[in-house]
Design a protein around this motif. Structure first.
Motif, PDB file in Angstrom:
ATOM      1  N   GLY A  27      77.299  -4.008  39.378  1.00 20.06           N
ATOM      2  CA  GLY A  27      76.761  -3.003  38.458  1.00 20.06           C
ATOM      3  C   GLY A  27      75.261  -2.878  38.575  1.00 20.06           C
ATOM      4  O   GLY A  27      74.539  -3.829  38.342  1.00 20.06           O
ATOM      5  N   VAL A  28      74.831  -1.737  38.991  1.00 18.77           N
ATOM      6  CA  VAL A  28      73.409  -1.455  39.132  1.00 18.77           C
ATOM      7  C   VAL A  28      73.083  -0.306  38.194  1.00 18.77           C
ATOM      8  O   VAL A  28      73.724   0.736  38.242  1.00 18.77           O
ATOM      9  CB  VAL A  28      73.077  -1.064  40.594  1.00 18.77           C
ATOM     10  CG1 VAL A  28      71.630  -0.660  40.728  1.00 18.77           C
ATOM     11  CG2 VAL A  28      73.409  -2.213  41.534  1.00 18.77           C
ATOM     12  N   PRO A  29      72.092  -0.512  37.337  1.00 21.39           N
ATOM     13  CA  PRO A  29      71.752   0.571  36.409  1.00 21.39           C
ATOM     14  C   PRO A  29      71.199   1.776  37.158  1.00 21.39           C
ATOM     15  O   PRO A  29      70.548   1.626  38.190  1.00 21.39           O
ATOM     16  CB  PRO A  29      70.687  -0.053  35.506  1.00 21.39           C
ATOM     17  CG  PRO A  29      70.101  -1.155  36.298  1.00 21.39           C
ATOM     18  CD  PRO A  29      71.195  -1.657  37.185  1.00 21.39           C
ATOM     19  N   PRO A  30      71.474   2.966  36.657  1.00 24.40           N
ATOM     20  CA  PRO A  30      70.940   4.166  37.305  1.00 24.40           C
ATOM     21  C   PRO A  30      69.416   4.211  37.162  1.00 24.40           C
ATOM     22  O   PRO A  30      68.863   3.729  36.172  1.00 24.40           O
ATOM     23  CB  PRO A  30      71.598   5.312  36.547  1.00 24.40           C
ATOM     24  CG  PRO A  30      72.029   4.735  35.245  1.00 24.40           C
ATOM     25  CD  PRO A  30      72.273   3.280  35.476  1.00 24.40           C
ATOM     26  N   LEU A  31      68.780   4.751  38.168  1.00 22.71           N
ATOM     27  CA  LEU A  31      67.327   4.881  38.144  1.00 22.71           C
ATOM     28  C   LEU A  31      66.963   6.341  37.914  1.00 22.71           C
ATOM     29  O   LEU A  31      67.732   7.239  38.227  1.00 22.71           O
ATOM     30  CB  LEU A  31      66.735   4.402  39.473  1.00 22.71           C
ATOM     31  CG  LEU A  31      67.040   2.946  39.850  1.00 22.71           C
ATOM     32  CD1 LEU A  31      66.451   2.629  41.213  1.00 22.71           C
ATOM     33  CD2 LEU A  31      66.529   1.980  38.807  1.00 22.71           C
ATOM     34  N   GLU A  32      65.770   6.530  37.390  1.00 23.65           N
ATOM     35  CA  GLU A  32      65.317   7.886  37.100  1.00 23.65           C
ATOM     36  C   GLU A  32      63.901   8.078  37.641  1.00 23.65           C
ATOM     37  O   GLU A  32      63.182   7.115  37.887  1.00 23.65           O
ATOM     38  CB  GLU A  32      65.344   8.132  35.589  1.00 23.65           C
ATOM     39  CG  GLU A  32      66.711   7.864  35.006  1.00 23.65           C
ATOM     40  CD  GLU A  32      67.061   8.786  33.863  1.00 23.65           C
ATOM     41  OE1 GLU A  32      66.282   9.682  33.565  1.00 23.65           O
ATOM     42  OE2 GLU A  32      68.136   8.579  33.294  1.00 23.65           O
ATOM     43  N   GLY A  33      63.550   9.322  37.817  1.00 22.19           N
ATOM     44  CA  GLY A  33      62.179   9.672  38.191  1.00 22.19           C
ATOM     45  C   GLY A  33      61.745   9.080  39.517  1.00 22.19           C
ATOM     46  O   GLY A  33      62.462   9.120  40.507  1.00 22.19           O
ATOM     47  N   VAL A  34      60.545   8.526  39.523  1.00 21.89           N
ATOM     48  CA  VAL A  34      59.927   7.976  40.724  1.00 21.89           C
ATOM     49  C   VAL A  34      60.776   6.837  41.301  1.00 21.89           C
ATOM     50  O   VAL A  34      60.919   6.725  42.519  1.00 21.89           O
ATOM     51  CB  VAL A  34      58.493   7.482  40.418  1.00 21.89           C
ATOM     52  CG1 VAL A  34      57.889   6.752  41.593  1.00 21.89           C
ATOM     53  CG2 VAL A  34      57.607   8.655  40.016  1.00 21.89           C
ATOM     54  N   GLN A  35      61.351   6.023  40.436  1.00 19.81           N
ATOM     55  CA  GLN A  35      62.170   4.918  40.912  1.00 19.81           C
ATOM     56  C   GLN A  35      63.420   5.429  41.629  1.00 19.81           C
ATOM     57  O   GLN A  35      63.831   4.869  42.647  1.00 19.81           O
ATOM     58  CB  GLN A  35      62.557   3.990  39.770  1.00 19.81           C
ATOM     59  CG  GLN A  35      61.371   3.208  39.236  1.00 19.81           C
ATOM     60  CD  GLN A  35      61.763   2.285  38.112  1.00 19.81           C
ATOM     61  OE1 GLN A  35      62.599   2.627  37.283  1.00 19.81           O
ATOM     62  NE2 GLN A  35      61.148   1.115  38.085  1.00 19.81           N
ATOM     63  N   ARG A  36      64.002   6.491  41.131  1.00 20.00           N
ATOM     64  CA  ARG A  36      65.176   7.080  41.782  1.00 20.00           C
ATOM     65  C   ARG A  36      64.797   7.624  43.158  1.00 20.00           C
ATOM     66  O   ARG A  36      65.518   7.436  44.139  1.00 20.00           O
ATOM     67  CB  ARG A  36      65.755   8.195  40.918  1.00 20.00           C
ATOM     68  CG  ARG A  36      66.996   8.829  41.503  1.00 20.00           C
ATOM     69  CD  ARG A  36      67.581   9.870  40.522  1.00 20.00           C
ATOM     70  NE  ARG A  36      68.773  10.469  41.060  1.00 20.00           N
ATOM     71  CZ  ARG A  36      68.787  11.532  41.865  1.00 20.00           C
ATOM     72  NH1 ARG A  36      67.653  12.102  42.196  1.00 20.00           N
ATOM     73  NH2 ARG A  36      69.915  12.021  42.315  1.00 20.00           N
ATOM     74  N   LEU A  37      63.644   8.280  43.257  1.00 17.01           N
ATOM     75  CA  LEU A  37      63.180   8.801  44.538  1.00 17.01           C
ATOM     76  C   LEU A  37      62.906   7.673  45.528  1.00 17.01           C
ATOM     77  O   LEU A  37      63.208   7.800  46.723  1.00 17.01           O
ATOM     78  CB  LEU A  37      61.929   9.663  44.341  1.00 17.01           C
ATOM     79  CG  LEU A  37      62.136  10.956  43.536  1.00 17.01           C
ATOM     80  CD1 LEU A  37      60.799  11.658  43.305  1.00 17.01           C
ATOM     81  CD2 LEU A  37      63.136  11.861  44.233  1.00 17.01           C
ATOM     82  N   ARG A  38      62.349   6.572  45.036  1.00 20.20           N
ATOM     83  CA  ARG A  38      62.094   5.408  45.902  1.00 20.20           C
ATOM     84  C   ARG A  38      63.417   4.847  46.415  1.00 20.20           C
ATOM     85  O   ARG A  38      63.540   4.506  47.596  1.00 20.20           O
ATOM     86  CB  ARG A  38      61.307   4.342  45.138  1.00 20.20           C
ATOM     87  CG  ARG A  38      61.073   3.069  45.905  1.00 20.20           C
ATOM     88  CD  ARG A  38      60.148   3.281  47.091  1.00 20.20           C
ATOM     89  NE  ARG A  38      59.971   2.030  47.804  1.00 20.20           N
ATOM     90  CZ  ARG A  38      59.889   1.937  49.109  1.00 20.20           C
ATOM     91  NH1 ARG A  38      59.923   3.016  49.866  1.00 20.20           N
ATOM     92  NH2 ARG A  38      59.739   0.766  49.695  1.00 20.20           N
ATOM     93  N   LYS A  39      64.416   4.758  45.541  1.00 23.43           N
ATOM     94  CA  LYS A  39      65.734   4.256  45.956  1.00 23.43           C
ATOM     95  C   LYS A  39      66.321   5.167  47.037  1.00 23.43           C
ATOM     96  O   LYS A  39      66.874   4.686  48.028  1.00 23.43           O
ATOM     97  CB  LYS A  39      66.681   4.176  44.758  1.00 23.43           C
ATOM     98  CG  LYS A  39      68.074   3.720  45.116  1.00 23.43           C
ATOM     99  CD  LYS A  39      68.994   3.730  43.906  1.00 23.43           C
ATOM    100  CE  LYS A  39      70.437   3.533  44.301  1.00 23.43           C
ATOM    101  NZ  LYS A  39      71.342   3.638  43.151  1.00 23.43           N
ATOM    102  N   ILE A  40      66.194   6.466  46.873  1.00 26.66           N
ATOM    103  CA  ILE A  40      66.699   7.412  47.872  1.00 26.66           C
ATOM    104  C   ILE A  40      65.997   7.205  49.206  1.00 26.66           C
ATOM    105  O   ILE A  40      66.631   7.189  50.268  1.00 26.66           O
ATOM    106  CB  ILE A  40      66.553   8.864  47.358  1.00 26.66           C
ATOM    107  CG1 ILE A  40      67.531   9.105  46.208  1.00 26.66           C
ATOM    108  CG2 ILE A  40      66.772   9.863  48.497  1.00 26.66           C
ATOM    109  CD1 ILE A  40      67.286  10.403  45.453  1.00 26.66           C
TER     110      ILE A  40
END
Length: 93
Positions: A49-62
Motif C-alpha cells: 500500500g502506497v499512498p497516492p501523491l499529489e502535485g509536485v510529488q506526483r510529477l516526481r513519481k511519474i
C-alpha cells in the motif's frame, strides 16, 4: 508510508534499475541478477500500500517511473537477444 518515503523508495528503485542497465551493457549478468533481487525487494514494498501523491510529488513519481521504464528497456535491449540465442541453441539439440 509517508509521501517522502514513497518518493525515496521510487528514487532507490530508479537508481538500482540504472545500475542494472549498466550491468547488462557491461555483460555483468551476475551483478544484474543481484540488483534485480534488490529491486524485487523494493517493489514488494509497493504491494503493501502506497499512498497516492499529489502535485509536485506526483510529477516526481511519474518522472521516476519513466526513468525506471527506460532502464528496463535498456536491460531488455541487451538480454532479449541473448535469451533468443539460448532458445535457438536449446532447440537445435
Amino acid at each position: 508510508m509517508t509521501s517522502n518515503e514513497v518518493l525515496a523508495m521510487y528514487e532507490n528503485i530508479a537508481a538500482l534499475s540504472g545500475r542494472m542497465a549498466v550491468a547488462a551493457q557491461d555483460g555483468d549478468f551476475d551483478g544484474l541478477a543481484r540488483l534485480e533481487t534488490q529491486v524485487s525487494l523494493q517493489v514488494s514494498a509497493t504491494k503493501s500500500g502506497v499512498p497516492p501523491l499529489e502535485g509536485v510529488q506526483r510529477l516526481r513519481k511519474i518522472d521516476l517511473l519513466k526513468q525506471i521504464m527506460a532502464n528496463d528497456r535498456a536491460v531488455r535491449d541487451v538480454t532479449e537477444p541473448w535469451h533468443g540465442q539460448i532458445e535457438r541453441a536449446m532447440s537445435a539439440h
